[in-house]
Design an enzyme around this catalytic site. Structure first.
Site, short mmCIF file in Angstrom:
data_model
loop_
_atom_site.label_atom_id
_atom_site.label_comp_id
_atom_site.label_asym_id
_atom_site.label_seq_id
_atom_site.Cartn_x
_atom_site.Cartn_y
_atom_site.Cartn_z
CG HIS A 208 2.62 -8.01 -3.34
ND1 HIS A 208 3.28 -9.04 -3.96
CD2 HIS A 208 3.55 -7.35 -2.62
CE1 HIS A 208 4.55 -9.02 -3.62
NE2 HIS A 208 4.75 -8.00 -2.81
C1 UD1 Z 1 5.53 -5.44 1.81
C2 UD1 Z 1 6.95 -5.18 1.32
C3 UD1 Z 1 7.19 -5.95 0.02
C4 UD1 Z 1 6.81 -7.41 0.17
C5 UD1 Z 1 5.38 -7.50 0.67
C6 UD1 Z 1 4.89 -8.91 0.83
C7 UD1 Z 1 7.91 -2.95 1.75
C8 UD1 Z 1 8.24 -1.67 1.12
N1 UD1 Z 1 7.16 -3.77 1.01
O1 UD1 Z 1 4.62 -4.88 0.86
O2 UD1 Z 1 8.55 -5.86 -0.32
O3 UD1 Z 1 6.94 -8.05 -1.08
O4 UD1 Z 1 5.32 -6.82 1.94
O5 UD1 Z 1 3.56 -8.89 1.26
O6 UD1 Z 1 8.32 -3.21 2.85
N2 UD1 Z 1 -2.09 -4.75 5.05
C9 UD1 Z 1 -3.08 -5.43 5.71
N3 UD1 Z 1 -2.70 -6.40 6.60
C10 UD1 Z 1 -1.42 -6.72 6.84
C11 UD1 Z 1 -0.41 -6.00 6.16
C12 UD1 Z 1 -0.76 -5.04 5.26
O7 UD1 Z 1 -4.26 -5.16 5.53
O8 UD1 Z 1 -1.14 -7.63 7.64
C13 UD1 Z 1 -2.47 -3.72 4.05
C14 UD1 Z 1 -2.41 -2.33 4.64
O9 UD1 Z 1 -3.46 -1.58 4.08
C15 UD1 Z 1 -1.12 -1.77 4.12
C16 UD1 Z 1 -0.98 -2.47 2.79
O10 UD1 Z 1 -1.56 -3.77 2.97
O11 UD1 Z 1 -1.13 -0.40 4.01
C17 UD1 Z 1 0.45 -2.64 2.36
O12 UD1 Z 1 1.24 -3.22 3.41
P1 UD1 Z 1 2.80 -2.87 3.52
O13 UD1 Z 1 3.43 -3.69 4.59
O14 UD1 Z 1 3.01 -1.39 3.58
O15 UD1 Z 1 3.35 -3.30 2.11
P2 UD1 Z 1 3.12 -4.60 1.23
O16 UD1 Z 1 2.42 -4.19 0.00
O17 UD1 Z 1 2.55 -5.74 2.01
#
Ligand code: UD1
Length: 369
Positions: A208
């Site tokens: 991821h």
């Molecule tokens: C975040 C953390 C990362 C951790 C990871 C575990 C930061 C910078 N990154 O990254 O350190 O390893 O979580 O998962 O804080 N999304 C969904 N549903 C959700 C959450 C996210 O669809 O419940 C999608 C959204 O499009 C979002 C993307 O995933 O924009 C990324 O989510 P985000 O929380 O920004 O970062 P992660 O890649 O999950």
């Protein structure tokens, strides 16, 4: 000591297994009340709610509901929302865990209002500031009043950055507490059978990190490599929402879903996922937590990153860093090799939450009486 209120900040999937043991340990103490504050960084059922159930956590007492966004948007929204909470009712201590955007944001909001912050999993450094988590770690550790480290490298990194020794306390690895707390339920499942797999004869994949899954050429190379590896050993691949979106955007989802031996599934909650890990032959990942869990369990782990903030997983554990070009050769080496040895690092013993609770108590006694 008067009765204390302790906020536990939870935000994203890797946070939940870190706050759960601390919540349970503090709830058993008579001198404090733990309050779970969920920022809402992760909000899908299978990225958040399912973990609360598996980890026997109550619904969050406070939910900030900030959702997704750019780094600045997410950080800013948590700061604004959490500042309001802090101004309404003042906790005696704010506990932040890990290195996600919400960890840093809650730390900034709390320290600016003079609330003491304790960081659990402090001192980890990849020395790679292209990783958003490294920036979150550096800022959080610079501001926190109490730094709970998992391993000696954490203490050393903090001391080199000028953190006074009296603020640092080595408590061990909190993720192992969740694993041990739920071991019997994890061992009681047979999640791998759902995919027609046999114990020890499949691999688990998670990917991821933006550096791996955002650039189309990197994602394409990864999909190609996983397809070829799955031809030799079946793989279970719970696909993170970020990765799924990028696979769809780049027209690669069908290739993943149709590859022989590659089981692409939705993200799994803690217990079934850990059951898959407990029983697998190897892990291919870019996660931080899995590098540690595989080290603890003695399972070979190939980490698709140029560096790690968790060096003990290499020096003492079963982890190896690699590129997408190297991963197939290394899988062959593992499958043909003698198997990994299990040597858990010191204080990765399932008792970290007890040390955290004792340390929080000492800190608050000293601070205010
Ligand atoms: C975040 C953390 C990362 C951790 C990871 C575990 C930061 C910078 N990154 O990254 O350190 O390893 O979580 O998962 O804080 N999304 C969904 N549903 C959700 C959450 C996210 O669809 O419940 C999608 C959204 O499009 C979002 C993307 O995933 O924009 C990324 O989510 P985000 O929380 O920004 O970062 P992660 O890649 O999950």
């Amino acid at each position: 000591m008067s009765h204390k209120t302790i906020h536990l900040i939870a935000a994203a999937r890797p946070n939940f297994m870190k706050i759960a043991p601390v919540y349970h340990a503090l709830r058993d103490e008579s001198w404090c009340d733990p309050v779970i504050v969920h920022t809402g960084q992760h909000y899908d059922l299978n990225m958040s709610d399912a973990f609360f159930q598996d980890l026997r956590l109550p619904d969050p007492h406070i939910h900030l509901g900030i959702g997704s966004g750019t780094h600045a948007e997410q950080t800013g929204r948590v700061m604004m929302a959490y500042e309001k909470v802090l101004m309404e009712g003042s906790p005696d201590l704010v506990v932040v865990v890990g290195d996600v955007n919400s960890t840093m944001a809650a730390t900034i909001a709390a320290t600016k209002l003079g609330r003491p912050v304790a960081h659990l999993e402090a001192g980890l450094r990849s020395f790679d500031r292209t990783m958003p988590e490294e920036i979150n770690r550096v800022v959080t550790d610079a501001l926190a009043d109490l730094l709970w480290t998992p391993s000696p490298d954490g203490d050393e990194n903090l001391l080199k950055e000028g953190v006074p020794a009296e603020k640092i306390e080595r408590v061990g690895n909190i993720m192992i507490d969740s694993l041990e707390m739920l071991r019997s339920r994890i061992e009681g499942e047979e999640a791998y059978r759902e995919y027609g797999l046999e114990k020890g004869r499949y691999g688990v994949v998670t990917l991821h990190r933006p550096a791996n899954v955002d650039p189309p050429e990197s994602l394409k190379a990864l999909v190609g490599a996983l397809g070829r590896i799955a031809g030799r050993m079946p793989l279970v691949f719970p696909v993170h929402p970020r990765t799924r979106k990028n696979l769809e955007r780049n027209g690669l989802l069908a290739e993943v879903e149709n590859a022989r031996g590659l089981h692409a599934v939705t993200p799994l909650s803690y217990i079934p996922f850990m059951n898959l890990v407990f029983n697998c032959g190897l892990v291919i990942t870019d996660s931080g937590g899995l590098q540690e869990e595989t080290t603890y369990l003695g399972i070979p782990c190939l980490t698709l990153r140029p560096n790690t903030e968790r060096p003990v997983t290499i020096s003492q554990g079963t982890n190896r860093l690699c590129t997408v070009r190297e991963v197939e050769g290394l899988v062959d080496e593992i499958l043909d090799g003698p198997g990994a040895k299990r040597t858990p690092p010191e204080l990765w013993d399932g008792k970290t939450a007890l040390r955290v609770a004792a340390s929080a108590k000492r800190f608050l006694e000293k601070a205010r009486g």
